[in-house]
Design an enzyme around this catalytic site. Structure first.
Site, PDB file in Angstrom:
ATOM      1  N   TYR A  10     -15.066  -0.088 -32.944  1.00  0.00           N
ATOM      2  CA  TYR A  10     -16.188   0.070 -32.316  1.00  0.00           C
ATOM      3  C   TYR A  10     -16.873   1.376 -32.718  1.00  0.00           C
ATOM      4  CZ  TYR A  10     -15.334  -3.313 -28.608  1.00  0.00           C
ATOM      5  OH  TYR A  10     -14.960  -4.610 -28.019  1.00  0.00           O
ATOM      6  N   LEU A  62     -22.416 -10.926 -18.602  1.00  0.00           N
ATOM      7  CA  LEU A  62     -23.864 -10.811 -18.315  1.00  0.00           C
ATOM      8  C   LEU A  62     -24.419 -11.903 -19.393  1.00  0.00           C
ATOM      9  CD1 LEU A  62     -24.218  -7.399 -16.860  1.00  0.00           C
ATOM     10  CD2 LEU A  62     -24.356  -9.564 -15.701  1.00  0.00           C
ATOM     11  N   GLY A  95     -33.017 -10.112 -18.098  1.00  0.00           N
ATOM     12  CA  GLY A  95     -33.767 -11.407 -18.344  1.00  0.00           C
ATOM     13  C   GLY A  95     -35.342 -11.383 -17.787  1.00  0.00           C
TER      14      GLY A  95
END
Length: 351
Positions: free
Chosen positions: A62, A209, A217
């Site tokens: 990461y 999610l 959304g």
């Protein structure tokens, strides 16, 4: 601050005790957006630990190792004793090899992560991706040695097949398998999750999610192709937009009746899959962290679970999770030609 108690759980059958909801730390260093100042990011980790979100999930890849370094700084001042640290190895961009699982690499990666995290022992050490060139038994043999030496406590696998899990578990017990699991990603339910449960292996759900779609959304439905971070994924291509928007609106209508947010409803659905499942949603905002924790208080009936699953059926959530399907090497949807190679590397390797 959040008033909901974050439950504890046994992850797997080897004795690891973690918070039932953890913190995916990938976004705390540059990935989707430029992060907040370092003191703010460290403060978020401290707040999470104080609220009972103690399972911290990172990886050596990461942001080119800097994520582990950030976690290491956050563990100072007694925080290390409050949390469970999970990190990963297995992806390298050196020497032209992108996935590695040979013993020398495993050991070198572990030593480097311990140094960056500035700790003596990693609580849960995952193989981030499986090296097809090295038998999993060989990789597991080295991981077993690291346990015997006290450098790691428990072993995990990410995005591994059922057969790989069985072979690895025969060498040394696997504590957890990490996979993408959400209303929007359910392919692990066919073989991987049943295999884990048969063997007593804990399940860690990343991207619960739906790559952020189930929290963003409303933004997607207003302007689906402006500044949205998952546009290179097959299922988010323009031809699928009407179905996705419709599905999100149907989920939102259920949240109105439940008195929660779509984000909380989506997390609650994964929480309701069983007491052997730990979720690791990521965030850079303390208010979002608190909202995530609030999902633990959302109770769903069997009828509501079925209704949610029907909304997120294959008819509404089309195409594979990745640009190239691991099963077929193909995708039924065409990604944007200008970005698919970079997106494949980013999405496949960064979980």
């Amino acid at each position: 601050m959040a008033s909901v108690k974050v439950m504890r759980m046994k992850l797997g059958s080897e004795g690891l005790d973690v918070s039932a909801q953890g913190l995916g730390c990938m976004s705390l260093t540059p990935y989707y957006d430029q992060p907040k100042p370092e003191p703010d990011r460290i403060a978020l980790i401290h707040v999470a630990a104080d609220l009972g979100v103690t399972y911290l999930d990172t990886s050596d890849i990461y942001d080119n190792h800097t994520n582990e370094m950030l976690i290491g700084k956050a563990l100072k001042g007694g925080v290390r004793q409050k949390v469970e640290v999970a990190t990963k190895f297995g992806v390298s961009f050196e020497n032209g090899r992108e996935v590695q699982g040979d013993p020398a690499y495993v050991r070198a990666a572990c030593e480097a992560s311990l140094k960056r995290l500035d700790i003596d022992c990693i609580d849960l050490y995952y193989q981030h991706r499986i090296d097809p060139r090295v038998p999993i038994e060989v990789t597991m043999g080295e991981l077993k040695k690291l346990i015997e030496e006290g450098k790691i406590k428990y072993i995990g696998l990410c995005e591994a097949s059922a057969s790989t899990i069985r072979k690895a578990h025969a060498v040394h017990p696997i504590t957890a398998v990490q996979l993408e699991w959400s209303l929007w990603a359910r392919d692990g339910e066919a073989e991987i999750i049943p295999t884990c449960r048969e063997l007593g292996i804990g399940i860690v759900a990343y991207s619960p999610l739906g790559r952020g779609f189930l929290s963003a959304g409303s933004k997607f439905s207003e302007n689906p192709y402006e500044d949205y971070s998952v546009l290179s994924l097959p299922r988010f291509q323009p031809e699928n937009s009407p179905d996705l928007v419709t599905a999100f609106k149907r989920v939102s209508r259920i949240t109105q009746a439940k008195g929660c947010t779509p984000l909380q409803l989506a997390l609650a659905w994964v929480h309701h899959q069983g007491n052997d499942v730990c979720l690791i949603p990521g965030t850079t905002q303390i208010e979002n962290l608190i909202e995530n924790i609030g999902a633990l208080s959302v109770k769903l009936t069997p009828e509501e679970m079925v209704k949610l699953e029907s909304i997120a059926s294959a008819d509404n959530v089309k195409c594979s999770r990745y640009i190239s399907s691991r099963a077929t090497g193909e995708s039924s949807c065409t990604p944007p030609p200008s970005s698919w190679k970079a997106a494949l590397k980013r999405i496949f390797f960064y979980g």
